[in-house]
Design an enzyme around this catalytic site. Structure first.
Site, short mmCIF file in Angstrom:
data_model
loop_
_atom_site.label_atom_id
_atom_site.label_comp_id
_atom_site.label_asym_id
_atom_site.label_seq_id
_atom_site.Cartn_x
_atom_site.Cartn_y
_atom_site.Cartn_z
N GLN A 279 24.47 64.51 38.62
CA GLN A 279 24.40 65.17 39.94
C GLN A 279 25.80 65.32 40.54
OE1 GLN A 279 22.39 62.76 38.89
NE2 GLN A 279 20.36 62.87 39.77
N ASP B 65 18.48 56.67 49.42
CA ASP B 65 17.08 57.11 49.25
C ASP B 65 16.11 56.28 50.05
OD1 ASP B 65 18.60 57.94 46.69
OD2 ASP B 65 16.82 59.22 46.84
O1 MRU Z 1 17.67 61.36 41.63
P1 MRU Z 1 18.22 62.12 42.79
O2 MRU Z 1 19.18 63.19 42.40
O3 MRU Z 1 17.11 62.63 43.70
O4 MRU Z 1 19.03 61.04 43.62
C1 MRU Z 1 19.67 61.44 44.79
C2 MRU Z 1 20.50 60.38 45.40
O5 MRU Z 1 20.56 59.27 44.94
C3 MRU Z 1 21.18 60.73 46.69
O6 MRU Z 1 22.39 60.03 46.81
C4 MRU Z 1 20.27 60.36 47.85
O7 MRU Z 1 19.01 60.96 47.69
C5 MRU Z 1 20.83 60.75 49.16
S1 MRU Z 1 20.81 62.50 49.36
C6 MRU Z 1 21.34 62.91 50.91
#
Ligand code: MRU
Length: 342
Positions: free
Chosen positions: A198, A239
């Site tokens: 990501q 999260d």
């Molecule tokens: O697995 P993902 O890509 O959904 O994980 C996203 C994250 O860990 C982000 O850092 C988190 O959701 C915060 S987004 C503002």
């Protein structure tokens, strides 16, 4: 600014984030099952964006329902909600948004003498309200956090807590965008964020589009970059934040917090208050998603480990509150000793 999700002509239109950075592909979705698949496969990802997506998914189920009684509509919505609730376990925004939709509808039905058409219209209006609120929360988080940014700062971030993770301009990255708007000069390092990248695919893509001075590093370079490139702050998203301030975020975040403490630099978590789970006392109780071995065994379609390798693939880790310098929300910056779930 790009919109990772929107409601258009009775459909949810979203960016398929698995195609980035090579392709900016929009998908029009008119089916809850397709939306669930998109969330599970991380076509739609990032805690706040997942919350907005499931709220719109709930509205989609209402709009699509062919039932002609309140009991029938309620059954269709409960079915959709159940499917959406099992897509991903860690981002609390998902459950927060569905709980809010369900509660709002019950309240509406109990006080208004309403027809099914009015109910459906109300559900859609509530989902769009969640989307709009998310945009405003992002700006407020950005403005609050930007107060911490000084000229000459070198900021390290992990995963993607930006435009692509929200309906607005992000959480951790919103701080960067607001600081830039204020004319502050700083540099950003972005971890690539194994295994689903990501950081390299999404954070670098959006930072470059927004003319931020950003440099991509592999995850295992973080310690040496902090030491040798003068990192002054680490800012990440979350999260789910427990009532005591322990924060779950993309796997690798905890290690960065340990590094920050070792090097004497602050470690900040930026998140909307919908990410705070008051019902969970400590990070110990945050459900951590474990994903398939294939995500580690393959890099895209290329095999990079023995097929039958034993794999451990947790998608998130928990940073204890003792390592967090402050939690930046739309309401302000909270020092842990004054946090207590806000
Ligand atoms: O697995 P993902 O890509 O959904 O994980 C996203 C994250 O860990 C982000 O850092 C988190 O959701 C915060 S987004 C503002």
């Amino acid at each position: 600014m790009i919109e990772p999700i929107k409601w258009k002509d009775g459909k949810i239109v979203f960016i398929d984030q698995t195609e980035l950075p090579a392709k900016l592909k929009y998908v029009a979705c008119k089916d809850v099952d397709i939306l669930c698949e998109a969330i599970k496969k991380l076509r739609i990802r990032g805690a706040p964006l997942i919350g907005v997506a499931v709220a719109l998914g709930y509205a989609l189920a209402a709009v699509n329902s062919k039932q002609n009684s309140w009991a029938g509509l309620k059954k269709d919505l409960a079915k959709a909600s159940q499917k959406l609730r099992v897509t991903r376990p860690t981002a609390v925004n998902l459950f927060w948004a569905l709980d809010r939709m369900e509660r709002a509808l019950l309240r509406f039905v109990s006080v208004k003498n309403c027809t099914l058409t009015k109910c459906k219209r109300f559900v859609l209006k509530e989902a769009l309200k969640i989307l709009e609120e998310d945009k405003n929360m992002c700006i407020a988080i950005g403005k609050n956090g930007a107060k911490l940014i000084k000229n000459g700062d070198v900021i390290l971030t992990h995963c993607n807590a930006g435009i692509l993770a929200t309906a607005g301009q992000g959480t951790a990255l919103s701080i960067i965008y607001e600081a830039k708007k204020q004319g502050k000069r700083f540099k950003v390092y972005a971890d690539e964020t194994r295994p689903l990248m990501q950081g390299s695919r999404l954070t670098m893509w959006e930072l470059m589009r927004n003319n931020i001075d950003a440099t991509l590093i592999c995850d295992n370079m973080a310690a040496s970059v902090i030491k040798n490139k003068g990192v002054t702050k680490i800012i990440v998203g979350s999260d789910r934040i427990a009532a005591n301030g322990d924060a779950a975020n993309k796997i690798g975040t905890y290690g960065l917090a340990v590094l920050a403490r070792h090097h004497g630099i602050p470690f900040y978590v930026a998140a909307p208050s919908s990410t705070i789970d008051k019902f969970i006392k400590t990070g110990e109780d945050i459900p951590i998603e474990e994903r398939k071995a294939e995500e580690i065994i393959y890099a895209g379609s290329r095999q990079i480990a023995p097929i039958r390798a034993k794999v451990y693939n947790p998608a998130f880790d928990v940073t204890p509150h003792s390592l967090i310098s402050g939690i930046i929300t739309e309401k302000g910056i909270y020092e842990i000793k004054r946090f207590r779930g806000i």
